[in-house]
Structures are given as structure tokens and as C-alpha cells.
Design an enzyme around this catalytic site. Sequence first.
Site, PDB file in Angstrom:
ATOM      1  N   LYS A 264      -9.241  56.537 -87.759  1.00  0.00           N
ATOM      2  CA  LYS A 264      -8.125  56.641 -86.798  1.00  0.00           C
ATOM      3  C   LYS A 264      -7.024  57.522 -87.390  1.00  0.00           C
ATOM      4  O   LYS A 264      -6.489  57.223 -88.452  1.00  0.00           O
ATOM      5  CB  LYS A 264      -7.580  55.241 -86.468  1.00  0.00           C
ATOM      6  CG  LYS A 264      -6.287  55.247 -85.639  1.00  0.00           C
ATOM      7  CD  LYS A 264      -5.798  53.831 -85.293  1.00  0.00           C
ATOM      8  CE  LYS A 264      -4.405  53.848 -84.650  1.00  0.00           C
ATOM      9  NZ  LYS A 264      -3.879  52.510 -84.343  1.00  0.00           N
ATOM     10  N   ASP A 269       2.793  56.547 -84.546  1.00  0.00           N
ATOM     11  CA  ASP A 269       2.598  55.642 -83.408  1.00  0.00           C
ATOM     12  C   ASP A 269       3.924  54.997 -83.032  1.00  0.00           C
ATOM     13  O   ASP A 269       4.345  54.023 -83.638  1.00  0.00           O
ATOM     14  CB  ASP A 269       1.558  54.565 -83.788  1.00  0.00           C
ATOM     15  CG  ASP A 269       1.311  53.585 -82.646  1.00  0.00           C
ATOM     16  OD1 ASP A 269       1.760  53.861 -81.507  1.00  0.00           O
ATOM     17  OD2 ASP A 269       0.671  52.541 -82.899  1.00  0.00           O
ATOM     18  N   LYS A 276       7.619  50.373 -79.539  1.00  0.00           N
ATOM     19  CA  LYS A 276       7.752  49.390 -80.615  1.00  0.00           C
ATOM     20  C   LYS A 276       9.229  49.090 -80.876  1.00  0.00           C
ATOM     21  O   LYS A 276      10.103  49.851 -80.462  1.00  0.00           O
ATOM     22  CB  LYS A 276       7.109  49.934 -81.900  1.00  0.00           C
ATOM     23  CG  LYS A 276       5.598  50.001 -81.863  1.00  0.00           C
ATOM     24  CD  LYS A 276       5.047  50.471 -83.203  1.00  0.00           C
ATOM     25  CE  LYS A 276       3.535  50.597 -83.182  1.00  0.00           C
ATOM     26  NZ  LYS A 276       2.836  49.306 -83.033  1.00  0.00           N
ATOM     27  N   ASP A 346       0.752  50.994 -76.425  1.00  0.00           N
ATOM     28  CA  ASP A 346       0.751  50.801 -77.880  1.00  0.00           C
ATOM     29  C   ASP A 346      -0.649  50.447 -78.394  1.00  0.00           C
ATOM     30  O   ASP A 346      -0.900  50.480 -79.603  1.00  0.00           O
ATOM     31  CB  ASP A 346       1.767  49.715 -78.261  1.00  0.00           C
ATOM     32  CG  ASP A 346       2.119  49.739 -79.739  1.00  0.00           C
ATOM     33  OD1 ASP A 346       1.738  50.709 -80.429  1.00  0.00           O
ATOM     34  OD2 ASP A 346       2.767  48.784 -80.198  1.00  0.00           O
ATOM     35  N   GLU A 348      -3.248  52.176 -78.545  1.00  0.00           N
ATOM     36  CA  GLU A 348      -3.736  53.553 -78.372  1.00  0.00           C
ATOM     37  C   GLU A 348      -4.875  53.889 -79.334  1.00  0.00           C
ATOM     38  O   GLU A 348      -5.672  54.772 -79.065  1.00  0.00           O
ATOM     39  CB  GLU A 348      -2.583  54.544 -78.577  1.00  0.00           C
ATOM     40  CG  GLU A 348      -2.246  54.891 -80.038  1.00  0.00           C
ATOM     41  CD  GLU A 348      -1.853  53.702 -80.893  1.00  0.00           C
ATOM     42  OE1 GLU A 348      -1.277  52.754 -80.336  1.00  0.00           O
ATOM     43  OE2 GLU A 348      -2.131  53.708 -82.107  1.00  0.00           O
ATOM     44  N   ARG A 350      -7.571  52.227 -80.131  1.00  0.00           N
ATOM     45  CA  ARG A 350      -8.885  51.980 -79.526  1.00  0.00           C
ATOM     46  C   ARG A 350      -9.245  53.075 -78.524  1.00  0.00           C
ATOM     47  O   ARG A 350     -10.413  53.342 -78.284  1.00  0.00           O
ATOM     48  CB  ARG A 350      -8.903  50.572 -78.916  1.00  0.00           C
ATOM     49  CG  ARG A 350      -7.930  50.353 -77.810  1.00  0.00           C
ATOM     50  CD  ARG A 350      -7.684  48.870 -77.550  1.00  0.00           C
ATOM     51  NE  ARG A 350      -6.764  48.274 -78.519  1.00  0.00           N
ATOM     52  CZ  ARG A 350      -6.415  46.996 -78.547  1.00  0.00           C
ATOM     53  NH1 ARG A 350      -6.899  46.152 -77.660  1.00  0.00           N
ATOM     54  NH2 ARG A 350      -5.595  46.539 -79.459  1.00  0.00           N
TER      55      ARG A 350
HETATM   56  N1  BES Z   1      -1.018  50.876 -85.114  1.00  0.00           N
HETATM   57  C1  BES Z   1      -0.836  49.642 -84.437  1.00  0.00           C
HETATM   58  C2  BES Z   1      -1.353  48.444 -85.232  1.00  0.00           C
HETATM   59  C3  BES Z   1      -0.555  48.040 -86.428  1.00  0.00           C
HETATM   60  C4  BES Z   1       0.564  47.251 -86.301  1.00  0.00           C
HETATM   61  C5  BES Z   1      -0.990  48.382 -87.680  1.00  0.00           C
HETATM   62  C6  BES Z   1       1.261  46.852 -87.419  1.00  0.00           C
HETATM   63  C7  BES Z   1      -0.301  47.974 -88.804  1.00  0.00           C
HETATM   64  C8  BES Z   1       0.829  47.215 -88.682  1.00  0.00           C
HETATM   65  C9  BES Z   1      -1.594  49.638 -83.113  1.00  0.00           C
HETATM   66  O1  BES Z   1      -1.681  50.871 -82.468  1.00  0.00           O
HETATM   67  C10 BES Z   1      -0.886  48.692 -82.207  1.00  0.00           C
HETATM   68  O2  BES Z   1       0.253  48.929 -81.944  1.00  0.00           O
HETATM   69  N2  BES Z   1      -1.558  47.635 -81.789  1.00  0.00           N
HETATM   70  C11 BES Z   1      -0.977  46.642 -80.964  1.00  0.00           C
HETATM   71  C12 BES Z   1      -2.009  46.224 -79.943  1.00  0.00           C
HETATM   72  C13 BES Z   1      -1.464  45.336 -78.857  1.00  0.00           C
HETATM   73  C14 BES Z   1      -0.508  46.104 -77.992  1.00  0.00           C
HETATM   74  C15 BES Z   1      -2.626  44.817 -78.035  1.00  0.00           C
HETATM   75  C16 BES Z   1      -0.581  45.445 -81.841  1.00  0.00           C
HETATM   76  O3  BES Z   1      -1.320  45.113 -82.786  1.00  0.00           O
HETATM   77  O4  BES Z   1       0.476  44.886 -81.604  1.00  0.00           O
HETATM   78 ZN    ZN Z   2      -1.625  52.550 -83.722  1.00  0.00          ZN
HETATM   79 ZN    ZN Z   3       0.006  51.273 -81.248  1.00  0.00          ZN
END
Ligand code: BES
Ligand code: ZN
Ligand code: ZN
Length: 497
Positions: A264, A269, A276, A346, A348, A350
Site C-alpha cells: 500500500k 492519507d 481524520k 478514509d 481508501e 482497500r
Molecule cells: N491508513 C489508515 C489506517 C491506520 C490508522 C493506520 C491509524 C495506522 C494508524 C486507513 O486508511 C484508515 O484510515 N482506516 C480506517 C478505516 C475505517 C474508516 C473503516 C480506520 O482504521 O479507522
Molecule cells: Zn490509509
Molecule cells: Zn484512511
Amino acid sequence: MKITVRHGQIQNINTAALIVNLFEGQNPSGATAAIDQALNKHISFVIQQGDFRGTKNQTLLLYTYNQIPAKRVLLVGLGRQEDFNVESARQAAGTAVHALEDLDIQSATTVLHGGGAGNLDAATAAQALAEASILAAYRFNIYNSTGKGSPLKKITIIEFDKSKITAIRRGVRNGSHIATGTCLARDLANHPGAVATPKFLAQQARTLAKNSDLTCQVIDEKGMQRLGMEAILGVSQGSNQPARFIILEHNRQKSKRPLVFVGKGLTYDSGGLSLKTGEGLMDMKFDMCGAAAVMGAMQTVSALKLPNYIVGLIPASENMINGQAIKPGDVLNTLSGKTIEVLNTDAEGRLILADTLAYADRYEPAGVVDLATLTGACVTALGHHASGMVSNDPGLAEQVQAAGEACHERVWPLPLWPEYREQIKSNIADMKNIGGRPAGAITAAALLAEFVTYPWVHLDIAGTAWNASKKPYISKGGVGVGTRLLVELARHWQPPT
Ligand code: BES
Ligand code: ZN
Ligand code: ZN
């Protein structure tokens, strides 16, 4: 940091510092006993005083007052002999480097840790020492006006048994290439998002190919449009930085089925319209650590000249919010033809992985391992001590887990039962990109599984990719996690039958 190997008697070596070791609760033996003798039992004396017990990663610096040619002796504790393993050897080497970095010296001489009573073979002990020493001396200081690199530039391994020298040199070579690849991954991860854009990653991949036997192909947004990679384009459409799809190949053999690494590469992000919080935004330059691990691994498999056909695929994209940004409720048509309703922008990672995993199908891969900082839920589940693993192939999962154990980049399995698929059912598309709070790390993987047509392992490295505090050989910031695991997997690769 340069590591060299030399035959000789330890007590005769002229060096700024000699590194010797001790198991917890034991008296000096081997090289440490030889130094103890030459120093009139100085080491035995500090053990008797109770000041040095050989506990894991304990250090004590002794001065030699010209009793031997070496100026200093650094004692490093190996912990209890019955608990000793290759990871203890890495930690001892890293600990020694950190202890010597406080002194005004540039080079040191060391014995192998665990080569004798530790029961490690010479090549394994030497690889551990070279790998951990280089990783411990890593600094990322190009944005710091006063920053310097590690003062320690050279470590010489001294060995009195001539028959072991060839194996030690082989171990040092392997360990050096592996650590160098890991340091590349750390560098890529540590650059600010403003620098490490998708274009920058593509340029780095081209440079990697130029300096090695790897081949590199970069697909730009027009090319992705022609192929139908709407999911990657959808994530990038809110950003002024165009996406790139990076393909690195090692040892291309058309007739063979490759091992494929996918990383990835979210160079930043923000969450997009599902923005966020301030805290959540702080570390999101690291959302390309999967990509960094793949780049580091590709550099290393090439340097090691591994015989296998290995492909690295990196979707590089930035998740931002300009007027064109994707909106919650939009539907994306992926490369595979399956559609995804985007209910949270967020989630994204996947999305860009969906197109990449579908693209991997054209290689008819023998196995695919993807690495992604995919979910906060995985950090909640496993903390910072293991990456989450989801797989559709127990044999491949076993190989990945064994590779993780061997290099101490541990992974832990999570189930992928069909019931989890229910959580990502969409009212209007083939699936939606969020599955609610329960089992967030698994429902993310369940979406990925929809695009997989081959033996596959997914590693969620959200909790392991970067680090808040320094450890014996793991730096603050980007850890380079995944590079050593992928290389270990490739070195022992058995295609699933
Ligand atoms: N890049 C983030 C995941 C992440 C969060 C990695 C904190 C390391 C530390 C990912 O793109 C994301 O934001 N995922 C969301 C998914 C949710 C919206 C279903 C998450 O984990 O909150
Ligand atoms: Zn991410
Ligand atoms: Zn994200």
C-alpha cells in the site's frame, strides 16, 4: 557502517573498543575469558561485585590501561543461555552499537554473539550481527540542520577459528544486504508527505532498477484509465498529486509463476472528505510503509541474486480533498469489474489494493503477499508487537509466519470466515468499503479477498510500521517492517502445490 571479518586472537587486537559478551549468571568463557585473563581478572572482579550480571542487553564499559592493545572493553549481556536465540544476538549487537555511539570512536572490534555456547551456526550469528549493527546505526537526519550520522563507521568481527571465516563472510554479506534494503524502506517512510509523493516513489523505483538487475515499469493515470483501475483513480481524484502504479520485477521468467509482493503506497492519507482528526493526521505520511517494505525487499532480493521470479506491485496515491474529491456514497468500478460503494473515504487503502490485487492475477502468481497500514482496528487487536495476518492458503500463511518468527517481524493470524463478508454487503453495489466497528481489520481483508484469485496472505502493518521509541536495533519513525520478512520468505520460498 562497514562490517569486516578478520582472523586473530582477541587479546592481541589493537582497537578503540572490543565488544565481548556474557551469559547471565555465568563466568567468562571463550573470548571473554581470554580478555579476562589478559586484564588480570578485571571482568571476573566486576561480576563478583554484582555490577555486571550479563542480563539481556546490559552493558558495561571497562578501560584497559594498556594491559592489552585494545583501549576499551564493552561487556554486553546475552541473558540466560537457555533463552538465547538469534533475536538475542541481534539485540546484543544493536545494544553494543548504541552504547559505543556515546563515545568518541569510529570503529570497534567484536566477537560473534552466540556463535559458541549460544549454538548459532557461524553464518547465522554473523548475519544477525551485521544486520542489527547496520540497523542500529541508522539515522534519518537530512531535515535536521545539526543532525549527524552515527559516529560509528566500522565494525570488525574477530574470529580465531579459521574454518569459520568463510561462513562468517557469507553471513555478513547477507546481513548487510538485508539491512541496507531495510534502511531504504525506513528512508522512504521517513520523508515528509510533501516530498514522498506518488511521483517520487516512482522515481525511486526507477533509480532502484537503474542500479540493479530489477526492471521497472510505471503506469501513469492515463494508463490506469485505459486499464480500468477506477478504484486507484477514485482515491487520487481529490489530490493534486497524480497517482502512479509501480511494477518492479526480479529475474523475470515468462514461463514461471512469480511470488508477488504488494505494498500500500498512500503517500499521505488525510482521510479525504471523511477527514481524520488532528491527532489522526499526524502520522499519515507513514501510510506508504507497505510500499516502502516492498521497495526495500526488491532491492535486497536483487542484491542477493535470489534464483526466484519475484514481482513487486505498488499503487501510489494521495488521499486529499480538492473539489474533485470522491464523496461518501460514490460507487467505483474496479479493474476486476466488481463495484464498490465508498461510504467512508478514509477506508481508501482497500480501494487501491482492490485494483492492485486484481492486476496481480495477470502474472498467475504462485503466491501474493500484500502489506498495508490498513486499519486502526488491527492496532487495537494486536498493539505494536505483531502485524495482523489474513490468508486464503494455510500453507502460504505458515511460510509467512515462519519467516516472521525467523527475523522477529512477528505476524499473528486472524480468521476470514464467510460470515464477515456479510458486513460489507452494499445496498446498491457489489460491496461497500466499510463493515462497521466489529472486526474492522478482518472486514477490510474480506474486501481484499473479493479481488484475489491465487494463494494470498494479507499483512496489516498499521501497528508495526513506525515506532515512537528507540529499541536495540529498531529506529524511531519508520521501522522498515516487512522488508526483512519478505526477503526471508523469498530465500526459503516453496511454491504452494
Ligand atoms: N491508513 C489508515 C489506517 C491506520 C490508522 C493506520 C491509524 C495506522 C494508524 C486507513 O486508511 C484508515 O484510515 N482506516 C480506517 C478505516 C475505517 C474508516 C473503516 C480506520 O482504521 O479507522
Ligand atoms: Zn490509509
Ligand atoms: Zn484512511
